[in-house]
Design an enzyme around this catalytic site. Structure first.
Site, short mmCIF file in Angstrom:
data_model
loop_
_atom_site.label_atom_id
_atom_site.label_comp_id
_atom_site.label_asym_id
_atom_site.label_seq_id
_atom_site.Cartn_x
_atom_site.Cartn_y
_atom_site.Cartn_z
N ARG A 41 0.82 -1.22 0.00
CA ARG A 41 0.00 0.00 0.00
C ARG A 41 0.86 1.27 0.00
O ARG A 41 0.49 2.27 -0.62
CB ARG A 41 -0.94 -0.01 1.21
CG ARG A 41 -2.10 -0.97 1.03
CD ARG A 41 -2.97 -1.03 2.27
NE ARG A 41 -4.18 -1.80 2.00
CZ ARG A 41 -5.03 -2.21 2.94
NH1 ARG A 41 -4.78 -1.91 4.21
NH2 ARG A 41 -6.10 -2.89 2.62
N LYS A 198 -18.96 -18.49 3.38
CA LYS A 198 -20.39 -18.37 3.68
C LYS A 198 -21.17 -17.62 2.61
O LYS A 198 -20.75 -16.56 2.15
CB LYS A 198 -20.57 -17.64 5.02
CG LYS A 198 -20.07 -18.41 6.22
CD LYS A 198 -20.35 -17.64 7.50
CE LYS A 198 -19.97 -18.44 8.72
NZ LYS A 198 -20.25 -17.68 9.97
N GLY A 351 -8.64 -10.15 -0.08
CA GLY A 351 -7.38 -10.64 0.47
C GLY A 351 -6.96 -12.02 0.02
O GLY A 351 -5.83 -12.23 -0.42
N GLY A 374 -13.05 -4.31 1.45
CA GLY A 374 -14.45 -3.97 1.69
C GLY A 374 -15.03 -3.10 0.60
O GLY A 374 -16.18 -3.28 0.18
#
Length: 397
Positions: A41, A198, A351, A374
């Site tokens: 980053r 999930k 990720g 996100g």
């Protein structure tokens, strides 16, 4: 999406002598002794900083680091290690400035790093008084932190609202272009891979993509729930039986548009969730009651590879098996290499996806690798990110 781009302001000669405030994403992992363990980053933030310095601006850069408590400084929350690494990459000293909200002394041709912006009271709630103070520090605000684009905070949204000029830095602009190319104006067929443990955490993404994509590949625990929806046995595999109805609805929504959710025809199973557990390939219909599905089988992988090589655009979020265990990594590797070999424009994010790309060394063969976890997921959900919304509004004048 129409936003002002920092590169255009530089090209127009509007940056020399100006105070430029860059909101970067320098939230890097540190070890127990405060050393940076991975600096992607920081390296990604360099082009915007160099662009501003080369144009003769007085440059201020800030970022959050970790989750500090507002108003309570602790040494482990300091950007000091980041300032050192920035200095190494820029080949110059980068002073770290604390308590900067009421004023910063920086001259054209200089760069300073402003201490962790999440230490400021009111940052997370986008306090207007704080945002106005930040905006008063600069002539040009540059948002270059896609990883925070889904948050409306004082240093990401409020400052963009009140600064004289608010624009997208090169990193954010590249994300906007890649997302537009992949989702708003895709070359067809558009194939999305959504994998994870999930369905519940990715349900809104699956529902949103089901309205737009030509093929929706599901993997991991999500695929197991879809296998249940297709009437297949999954043994002791990770799944969410209570969401079978939602999975059936996604399959039906895709089918109604002539699109498909490919269901695995074969799988790799084990009796235990262990790296050294014996791996067995089975037809999807033959999974035993005590089996755990840990990867897609070779037939399924080959079928998916053919679809990916024939795609026009690929969106990739998540490995299709437990790729950390070599015995259950072949499915993810086959899919990854098919994406790399495909002539399609590909955008990848998340990720685990980035870890798979690194494991198979295919970074140069992916069209665009998203820097935001996100934020990338919220784009896939069909949400308008706060950063995009305010920058587009400011571009209208």
């Amino acid at each position: 999406m129409n936003v002002i781009r920092f590169a255009d302001l530089v090209a127009q000669g509007r940056v020399a002598g100006q105070r430029v405030f860059i909101r970067a994403d320098l939230n890097v992992p540190l070890d127990d002794s405060g050393r940076i363990t991975e600096d992607t980053r920081i390296r990604a933030s360099i082009p915007a900083i160099r662009m501003a310095l080369d144009a003769g601006a007085a440059v201020m850069v800030t970022s959050h680091l970790g989750r500090p408590k507002e108003g309570e400084f602790k040494p482990e929350d300091s950007l000091a290690p980041v300032a050192r690494r920035l200095g190494e990459l820029l080949g110059r000293e980068v002073p770290l400035v604390a308590n900067w909200v009421d004023g910063v002394d920086v001259k054209p041709g200089q760069v300073v790093l402003l201490e962790n912006c999440r230490l400021n009271k009111g940052e997370k709630k986008n306090d207007e008084a704080l945002a106005r103070k930040m905006a008063a520090l600069c002539d040009i605000f540059v948002h270059d932190a896609f990883g925070t684009a889904h948050r409306a905070e004082a240093s990401t949204y409020g400052i963009a609202q009140f600064a004289k000029v608010a624009c997208a830095g090169p990193l954010l602009a590249a994300e906007i272009d890649a997302i537009t190319k992949a989702l708003a104006q895709p070359k067809r067929p558009l194939v999305a891979i959504v994998a994870g443990s999930k369905v519940s955490t990715k349900l809104t993404i699956l529902q949103s993509l089901a309205k737009n994509v030509d093929g929706l590949v599901v993997g991991g625990g999500i695929a197991n729930t879809f296998m249940l929806a297709a009437g297949l046995p999954i043994g002791r595999s990770l799944a969410e039986p209570d969401l079978v109805g939602e999975a059936k609805a996604v399959i039906a929504a895709m089918a109604a548009r002539g699109a498909e959710v490919p269901i695995p025809v074969d799988v790799v199973v084990a009796k235990e969730f262990k790296a050294d557990a014996p791996a067995t390939v089975k037809a999807a219909a033959d999974v035993a009651a005590d089996d755990m599905i840990l990867d897609i089988g070779p037939q399924t992988a080959a079928m998916l590879a053919d679809k990916l090589k024939a795609a026009g655009t690929i969106v990739w979020n998540g490995p299709v098996g437990v790729f950390e265990f070599d015995a259950f990594a072949k499915g993810t590797e086959t899919v990854a290499r098919a994406i790399a070999e495909s002539p399609a424009f590909s955008i990848a994010g998340g990720g685990d996806t980035l870890a798979a790309i690194a494991k198979y060394g295919i970074e140069k063969d992916i069209g665009y690798i998203s820097t935001g976890g996100g934020a990338f997921l919220e784009v896939l959900e069909g949400k308008t990110l706060p950063a995009f919304e305010i920058l587009a509004r400011r571009a209208q004048g």
